[in-house]
Scaffold this active site. Sequence first.
Site, PDB file in Angstrom:
ATOM      1  N   HIS A 130      18.483 -15.914  26.464  1.00  0.00           N
ATOM      2  CA  HIS A 130      18.371 -14.458  26.595  1.00  0.00           C
ATOM      3  C   HIS A 130      17.794 -13.797  25.344  1.00  0.00           C
ATOM      4  O   HIS A 130      18.209 -12.719  24.935  1.00  0.00           O
ATOM      5  CB  HIS A 130      19.715 -13.834  26.962  1.00  0.00           C
ATOM      6  CG  HIS A 130      20.162 -14.223  28.337  1.00  0.00           C
ATOM      7  ND1 HIS A 130      19.701 -13.590  29.455  1.00  0.00           N
ATOM      8  CD2 HIS A 130      20.972 -15.225  28.768  1.00  0.00           C
ATOM      9  CE1 HIS A 130      20.245 -14.173  30.527  1.00  0.00           C
ATOM     10  NE2 HIS A 130      20.995 -15.162  30.136  1.00  0.00           N
TER      11      HIS A 130
ATOM     12  N   GLU B  11      23.844 -19.113  30.018  1.00  0.00           N
ATOM     13  CA  GLU B  11      22.640 -19.510  30.722  1.00  0.00           C
ATOM     14  C   GLU B  11      21.551 -20.116  29.839  1.00  0.00           C
ATOM     15  O   GLU B  11      20.399 -19.716  29.885  1.00  0.00           O
ATOM     16  CB  GLU B  11      22.073 -18.317  31.510  1.00  0.00           C
ATOM     17  CG  GLU B  11      23.027 -17.873  32.597  1.00  0.00           C
ATOM     18  CD  GLU B  11      22.563 -16.630  33.346  1.00  0.00           C
ATOM     19  OE1 GLU B  11      22.721 -16.619  34.561  1.00  0.00           O
ATOM     20  OE2 GLU B  11      22.054 -15.692  32.707  1.00  0.00           O
TER      21      GLU B  11
ATOM     22  N   ASP C 173      17.691  -8.681  25.182  1.00  0.00           N
ATOM     23  CA  ASP C 173      17.601  -9.830  26.069  1.00  0.00           C
ATOM     24  C   ASP C 173      16.176 -10.343  25.960  1.00  0.00           C
ATOM     25  O   ASP C 173      15.413  -9.886  25.096  1.00  0.00           O
ATOM     26  CB  ASP C 173      17.971  -9.427  27.520  1.00  0.00           C
ATOM     27  CG  ASP C 173      18.564 -10.592  28.301  1.00  0.00           C
ATOM     28  OD1 ASP C 173      17.842 -11.577  28.535  1.00  0.00           O
ATOM     29  OD2 ASP C 173      19.756 -10.526  28.664  1.00  0.00           O
TER      30      ASP C 173
END
Lengths: 639, 665
Positions: free
Chosen positions: B361, B433, B307
């Site tokens: 990420h 995201e 991440d």
Amino acid sequence: NLFCSRYKRSITVASDKTMITKVASDVGRIFLLVCLVFSVPPCSTTFRLTSPWGWRCINETCVKQENDGVRSLADLSTCKLTCGQDSTIWPSPTGFLKIAPQTVHFLLESLTLRGITAPTDQVKELVEKAFHIFRDNVGKNIPEGGGKATVMGPFHKQVTSHRVFVAVTVTGRVTRLSLETSEAYTLGITTRGDVTNATVLAGDFFGARHALETLSQLIEYDELAGVLQIVSTAAVVDAPVYKYRGILLDTSRNFFSVRAIERTLDAMAASKLNTLHWHITDTHSFPLYLESLPRMAFFGAYSPREIYRAADVRHLVEYGRVRGVRVLPEFPAPAHAGNGWQWAQKQGLGKLGVCLNQEPWQSYCVEPPCGQLNIINNNTYNILAQIYKELLDIFSPLDLFHFGGSKVNLNCWNTTEEIVAHLEKEGHGRDHESFYRLWGSFQKSALDLLTQANQGKQIPGILWTSQLTEKDRIESHLDPQQYIIQILTNRTDKMIKSLLTKGYRVIFSNQDAWNLGCGFGNLSPSGKSWCINYKGWQAVYDNSPNNISATLTGSSHRNLILGGEAVLWSHHVDDTTLDSKLWPRGAALAERLWTNPDTNWEAAETRFVHHRQRLVRRGIMAQRVQPEWCRQNEGHCYL
Amino acid sequence: MDGGRGGVIEHSEDSRDHKTQSASSHREDKVIVSWLRLSYKTRIWKLRMKLLEVNCVIVLLGSLTWAPATATTFTLPSPWGYRCDADRCVKEENTGVDTLVTLNTCKLTCGPYGVLWPKPTTATVGNEVAEFLPTNVTYVTACVGEVCSLLETAIEIFKDNLQRYHPDYASGSAPWEGPWAPDTVAHTLHIAVDVTGKETRITLDTDESYDLLVATTGDVTSASISAPTFFGARHALETLSQLVEYQENRDSLMIVTTAKVTDSPVFKYRGIILDTSRNYISVESIKRSLDSMAANKLNSFHWHITDSHSFPLYLETLPNMAYYGAYSPRQVYYPADVRHLVEYGRVRGVRVLPEFDAPAHVGNGWQWTEKEESLGKLAVCVNREPWQSFCVEPPCGQLNLANPNMYKLLGQIYDEMVQLFSPIDLFHFGGDEVNLNCWNTTEEIVTWMNDNNFGLSSDAYYQQWGIFQEKARQLLTAANGGTEVPGIMWTSHLTEAGHVDRYLNNSQYIIQIWTTGDDPVIGELLNKNFRVIFSNYDAWYLDCGMGAWVGAGNNWCSPYKGWQTVYDNSPYAMAISQTGSPHPDLVLGGEAALWTEQGDDTTVDSKLWPRGAALAERLWTNPDTNWEAAETRFIHHRQRLVMRGIMAQRVQPEWCHQNEGLCYL
């Protein structure tokens, strides 16, 4: 296999070389080359990458930077040790604190106790034990266990010849913690040539052991050098703000092994907490084996494997004492007594526990199983006396005793024929006040029995807030000279004000901040938890008894507020999660009670996350509170 | 003197837990034989305990001749026993006449499913047990090729699990000391496994069903397992191990003498996701997670390896990723570790599924490329501040869409990952995201967008993200030697209501739902024929309910999801509520997520378990009933996980375990 081990060896050499060539700016490329040459998967046990990162102390913050090859930056622990006002000491000292930004390397075997000055042999012996614990803790800084460094040398002569001497002077004779113990200490560290001297001065043994704890926090492992280091110069003057700094452990709802309780005491010592409040029994189980009343555990323990014997208790009391922790027994009564009392009836003593496991539980208690003492049966008092006697013996000497005394269910008594008949015979009513009077007189008897068991010497009893401690009732039942009240309700509870204004000494355990059992699904099987929200370390840290008192009464009542305690009711806990529920949040409590800082959690955050790592190194399974990234990038995980 | 445990066992109702619970003619013999094995001191002591029980009066009061209690020398007996009454184990006092059994014996044989978890499709479990020793286990297998060696390993694991039932098990062995009855010593558990199929890798088409028949004749309990695949057979062994328990009174094992189980899972995909980027999780801890998944017949370990926080995966072709991206040299997974875990999972029936999250990420680990002239900046907004403007949590980072070298590296990463995890049947692309503001404030990207006349609208960025995803998919296919495997993607802006099929094709992608169970996007996905995996955070995010880690208060998805919530979360029910159909062909299953902002080795077990077991029964059995019907089995299963070395959390006072059904509301 042969290939693998040979391969391992060459790879190790390669990575060493890489480390050496760290000064070159194109480490990555060289490394890449090395790895391409050995295109077999590395055997993870010996092969290890190096790191391009280091830390520089800028404005009291450790900033992560890439080693540019010119200057070798410190590793994270080294930076934290010397960067910032409080270094990584937890809890933060209350007096003077000065730490030089230099450290010196030394080997564990060069850390020795130079001398103890103490008034008695008992104190001297305690200091010796505390030193061994201290030294053991220092060794735990070295990664991969066994007290052996990963980099096994050869070390520079400067490292091997450096000696660290510890000298301890204790002036007082106290060997048992009490509410009068000062626990204060001063600690000095000076370095001249190849000798570092650490000098501890304390008024009592407990201060001295706290000093050693602080000293252990001024030592860290230097990852780059592969060796321990200590700050070269420091001066610390320190004493706790609150006298009573506790953790409650409930061993009745679920059993905890002796080993798990030892770990709890280890972690308490690391955070300078001083009281393990042991809620031994409850309605659920009676895990304490009493030699004079073996049937209590025989009937009351969950299983023969889930029992504390006298030897276990004595061991834990002593284990705590040398770590500066008082082990304080609670024997809750007259409610919260149930399983374990079944045997009496068959012995012709009559029923000593009533409403035992009675259903529907909602009518007779706050959670299953139900149970309360039969306070109109004289044998109850005889047995209670016997229990107190043995408790005092195995926990001796006690300076405090916890009577429990919370949450009595009047309906239980009021539906027990025997008790109702007694009230009627005596001409008492069956209204609430009659029952409270009955309870009050039970408590008076319990206090007398305890005093008798203690050879006539009175010690303060602690009681939970309850119906009996309510404003209009407390003074007729409880003498402020004899009782300390532990606050279990919320910080906004008006009862706190009435207790303080009536002059009762109090211990805060307000459940809205210091109930560590909250937030794990339904607490009781009721499904409607009264503490659904987990209390984060921030909430634990910011809960100030001082401020609560000031808000409610306009005064900080410093003389009446003895301290505080985080409670862990064990509905959802046993050995597997004990550590992670208590820690590191218990450490947040510890700084609130030791230091009582004016600042809130934000100012403590980086020290706190470092202290959590320290607890883990010492074998405590403390929970993470942040990504490691936040620890390595101080101040960047803000909101 | 006999150790603590031995002391209690020679009670007057010696044969109460015996196989047949009758054999009274043999009772005395057994007693005498085992009696003679004891040392004199133990015998004396036992005699006292026996007296104690016969009279049902403890004559110990004040009998201090009875050596003071020290933890190591003796164990108290227990006056309690259990009786099975209407499928419920009831705790009662041994009166000396009755033959109550131990809690374990009762639980094994009381109720239609004993203590099997997850509950099988159909099962008949007998109500008698036979005692045996873990050393007396024999087996034969009928199988082909590599399946045979897999079975051998599975049987070794099974045997180790038997050892673990002993309360004093430690690292590989347990001190079985008896004293045993001759029957116990003579008893053999014989396992016969018959696997017809050749599959050695789990896929979405694997038939995990099995049949298990347990029967006892004389001194032999035979367990016959037949399964179409190795994976079914290993599940059968797991079930068999759950027909076994420790017999405290005997220091032996016991097995239910008769049982018939026909079983297969309802859902194909039954997973746990573990994030090793926010905090590093040791290989040892991941192995424990796989052990526990196997104990629950979960079959997919979804490994969120990297991440923006850290890049703990050592890639041989790109060692700089971990060199710059790992938290420290101690917090790295080396290729040998990954291969070990993939194999460790496989023999336990668990697919280890890699996720390489992109294009958001990502972050730490990508810093080095900038220094290489031939590469340039491949990730943007790395650790950029204020983080609130560029990502959902610190630290920020997204891939640089404008630099074609990024695809070169991504291809290289996929190459090596496919190799490490091979052969893969699924791949997780992450894909959630994305923060448009990050890209839209990065000069290089803005210039590139403008130069190519894409414009700077949100739609233009989503368009480019879609193109990125298609390229990523092609790179993965290339890495996989041209064989396409389904890609899994998180629900995200790309899958938002109204245009779930604009960027993604339902034959190529499986969508993993992380939003709430009533998100309308679920209905749209199903109506547009996307295969889905449920991980709705309102029930299946296991990290919820801790304190916050940025700021004060509690974390974003508080409160904690109790096991009851986990258990009752039904994918079919969610599908039906939005579409009127359970869509069994599209709903592949579900997965509980453990994001590790606030967890590492110290809590990975207790956050995953026993709640992961609640998930497991939902996905394997999909029962019509809710958690209440499962409660007593669940509590017992938690104890079993602890016995196997998993630090699973307690969910109730032990009193509730010992007093079934009395912790009601």
